[in-house]
Design an enzyme around this catalytic site. Sequence first.
Site, short mmCIF file in Angstrom:
data_model
loop_
_atom_site.label_atom_id
_atom_site.label_comp_id
_atom_site.label_asym_id
_atom_site.label_seq_id
_atom_site.Cartn_x
_atom_site.Cartn_y
_atom_site.Cartn_z
N SER A 18 -0.44 5.18 6.24
CA SER A 18 -1.24 4.21 5.49
C SER A 18 -0.63 3.92 4.12
O SER A 18 0.11 4.74 3.57
CB SER A 18 -2.66 4.72 5.30
OG SER A 18 -3.23 5.11 6.54
N GLN A 19 -0.99 2.77 3.60
CA GLN A 19 -0.62 2.37 2.23
C GLN A 19 -1.12 3.46 1.25
O GLN A 19 -2.24 3.93 1.39
CB GLN A 19 -1.33 1.05 1.97
CG GLN A 19 -1.13 0.41 0.64
CD GLN A 19 -2.07 -0.78 0.47
OE1 GLN A 19 -2.98 -0.99 1.28
NE2 GLN A 19 -1.86 -1.53 -0.58
#
Length: 203
Positions: free
Chosen positions: A52-53
Amino acid sequence: MLRRHLVERGITDLRVLEAMAAVPRERFVAPECRNRAYDDGPLPIGEGQTISQPYVVAWMVEAVELGREDRVLEVGTGSGYAAAVLSLIARTVHSVERHAALAEAARGRLRTLGYANVRVRRGDGTLGWSEHAPYDAIVVSAGARRVPPPLREQLADGGRLVMPVGWGWRGQSLVRERRERAGNFTREKLGRVRFVPLIGEAG
Ligand code: SAH
């Protein structure tokens, strides 16, 4: 990454910022992606999945309101990055990943890097990990139409669950559910997100 992607977007919990500063994200991505490890976005980790970011990881970890003694369940180990961040704040992290190859790689990585309070299991995380329940905090790193009932059952009184919920044209919202003492749940919508799908029996 800390200043531009996290602090300037409103992450304020110092324990979260310290944990994000301490975990070497470049060790959780493929060698050919290392130069992009601190960019503001998700990156491929194999099997069609993504790490994920960084902002989204920090947001979820902050939203789940961890205490030092908390026992955490994570669904969707992926690279193991979020598990590492969680492990620096909480007491223990139990993380479930459905792809055997990802679970194996994450387990090795976490061991090499010394995150000794994380356990990784290959399995269907929509069913939770009942042997170690109840959990003070549950973080689900993949999105579904609804919160899998077994996860609610494995949440301790006062526990928090953070998960992307929603589907189709409505998109997903990051949702926080809190288990109150009488066993009822309260729900808050925290904002829009986009995650890979949660695939499993209760997903
Ligand atoms: N937290 C991860 C990112 C996870 S991406 C990181 O920090 O790298 C979402 C992950 O959820 C994927 O690896 C996907 O395989 C996994 N997943 C999807 N459905 C699942 C399920 N039912 N049980 C366990 N893992 C699941």
